[in-house]
Design an enzyme around this catalytic site. Sequence first.
Site, PDB file in Angstrom:
ATOM      1  CB  SER A   1     -12.371   1.710  10.811  1.00 23.67           C
ATOM      2  OG  SER A   1     -13.060   1.217  11.895  1.00 23.67           O
TER       3      SER A   1
ATOM      4  CG  HIS B   1      -9.989  -1.337  14.942  1.00 22.59           C
ATOM      5  ND1 HIS B   1     -10.213  -0.080  15.440  1.00 22.59           N
ATOM      6  CD2 HIS B   1     -10.952  -1.560  14.031  1.00 22.59           C
ATOM      7  CE1 HIS B   1     -11.284   0.427  14.860  1.00 22.59           C
ATOM      8  NE2 HIS B   1     -11.751  -0.452  13.996  1.00 22.59           N
TER       9      HIS B   1
ATOM     10  CG  HIS C   1     -15.149  -0.030  18.189  1.00 22.92           C
ATOM     11  ND1 HIS C   1     -13.919  -0.426  17.714  1.00 22.92           N
ATOM     12  CD2 HIS C   1     -15.495   1.086  17.497  1.00 22.92           C
ATOM     13  CE1 HIS C   1     -13.547   0.423  16.766  1.00 22.92           C
ATOM     14  NE2 HIS C   1     -14.471   1.348  16.615  1.00 22.92           N
TER      15      HIS C   1
ATOM     16  CE1 TYR D   1     -17.028  -3.618  16.559  1.00 20.34           C
ATOM     17  CE2 TYR D   1     -17.669  -1.311  16.437  1.00 20.34           C
ATOM     18  CZ  TYR D   1     -16.818  -2.335  16.083  1.00 20.34           C
ATOM     19  OH  TYR D   1     -15.751  -2.078  15.283  1.00 20.34           O
ATOM     20  CD  GLU D   2     -13.492  -4.177  19.513  1.00 25.14           C
ATOM     21  OE1 GLU D   2     -12.550  -4.982  19.370  1.00 25.14           O
ATOM     22  OE2 GLU D   2     -13.316  -2.966  19.716  1.00 25.14           O
TER      23      GLU D   2
ATOM     24  CB  ALA E   1     -14.977   4.783   9.223  1.00 25.99           C
TER      25      ALA E   1
ATOM     26  CG  MET F   1     -21.028   1.540  15.061  1.00 24.08           C
ATOM     27  SD  MET F   1     -20.733  -0.127  14.477  1.00 24.08           S
ATOM     28  CE  MET F   1     -21.725  -0.138  12.976  1.00 24.08           C
ATOM     29  CB  SER F   2     -16.026   4.966  17.686  1.00 20.70           C
ATOM     30  OG  SER F   2     -15.823   5.880  16.621  1.00 20.70           O
TER      31      SER F   2
ATOM     32  CG  ASN G   1     -21.440   3.797   4.851  1.00 21.48           C
ATOM     33  OD1 ASN G   1     -20.486   3.897   5.627  1.00 21.48           O
ATOM     34  ND2 ASN G   1     -22.679   3.737   5.263  1.00 21.48           N
TER      35      ASN G   1
ATOM     36  CG  HIS H   1     -15.796  -4.065   8.253  1.00 21.79           C
ATOM     37  ND1 HIS H   1     -15.959  -2.988   9.111  1.00 21.79           N
ATOM     38  CD2 HIS H   1     -14.556  -4.544   8.481  1.00 21.79           C
ATOM     39  CE1 HIS H   1     -14.845  -2.842   9.826  1.00 21.79           C
ATOM     40  NE2 HIS H   1     -13.984  -3.780   9.466  1.00 21.79           N
TER      41      HIS H   1
HETATM   42  N1  HPA Z   1     -23.408   3.266  10.289  1.00 22.57           N
HETATM   43  C1  HPA Z   1     -22.757   3.128  11.464  1.00 22.57           C
HETATM   44  N2  HPA Z   1     -21.443   3.142  11.570  1.00 22.57           N
HETATM   45  C2  HPA Z   1     -20.719   3.284  10.442  1.00 22.57           C
HETATM   46  C3  HPA Z   1     -21.332   3.428   9.195  1.00 22.57           C
HETATM   47  C4  HPA Z   1     -22.757   3.408   9.112  1.00 22.57           C
HETATM   48  O1  HPA Z   1     -23.369   3.523   8.035  1.00 22.57           O
HETATM   49  N3  HPA Z   1     -20.333   3.559   8.277  1.00 22.57           N
HETATM   50  C5  HPA Z   1     -19.163   3.510   8.959  1.00 22.57           C
HETATM   51  N4  HPA Z   1     -19.395   3.345  10.275  1.00 22.57           N
END
Ligand code: HPA
Length: 271
Positions: free
Chosen positions: A28, A59, A81, A83-84, A111, A209-210, A233, A246
């Site tokens: 990302s 993406h 992903h 989650y998609e 990320a 998540m990847s 973050n 996001h």
């Molecule tokens: N959690 C999960 N996936 C992420 C995060 C997070 O805080 N930041 C960027 N991708």
Amino acid sequence: MIEKIKATADFLKETTNFKPEAGIILGSGLGGLVKAIDVKHEFEYSKIPNFPVSTVEGHHGKLIFGILEGKNVVAMQGRFHYYEGYPMQEVTFPVRVLKMLGIKALFLSNAAGGLNKSFEVGDLMIIKDHINMFPENPLRGENIDELGTRFPEMSEAYDTKLIARAKQIAKENNIKYQQGVYVGSAGPTLETPAEYNMFRILGADVTGMSTVPEVITARHMNIPCFGISIVTNLAEPDITDKPTTHDEVQNVAEVAEPKLTLIFKELIKGL
Ligand code: HPA
């Protein structure tokens, strides 16, 4: 499955006549490395037979063949992903195709949320190891013996030589880096404060998540992997007035991206 993988690889081989040495998967907001590639061929994912189609914002969904630091590379600008909604077989399909194209190493970026209390937003973390918290393993089901063994060894999921070299490159270029464990889980929700805390207790330094499904699939095929997380973050369970968005993730990723690009370029140059 194997026929599908081969058909896609054959399509790409015939169309490009290009033999990549390294594969790159960009996360990302981390697609900037592509600017350093002397592009020879590029394909929208939707134009590649059997490829799933990427949908998430940020993406781009392109497979790029070109030359980076004198080496033939193939880069995925954007990944698939879990989650998609894609089944694991589809999330990891491109990695198997890259193997068929002949890659000798796989470089991944992502990320991630920082769990380690000494990490700061914008930090770059060299991934030493991972924890698979996805609800399934991409290798579940009948093993494709042609690709790898039933019970792949995971003691060196991330290649120690590439890690050592990356640290040296970071030092030579005055790039601050962290190193640690990436925990991968399904998303798409970011973690609750309790979940962030759980992952910290489990021994993870960042969460995302990847990456985990792709690395498992690559290691099954014996491809050395190298990964970097950008801490976009911080998971601060006590701070509830500063939720992660996001947009925030994307912006931080873009700022940190040039450091990541430098490390990937130098590592690939030295392959
Ligand atoms: N959690 C999960 N996936 C992420 C995060 C997070 O805080 N930041 C960027 N991708």
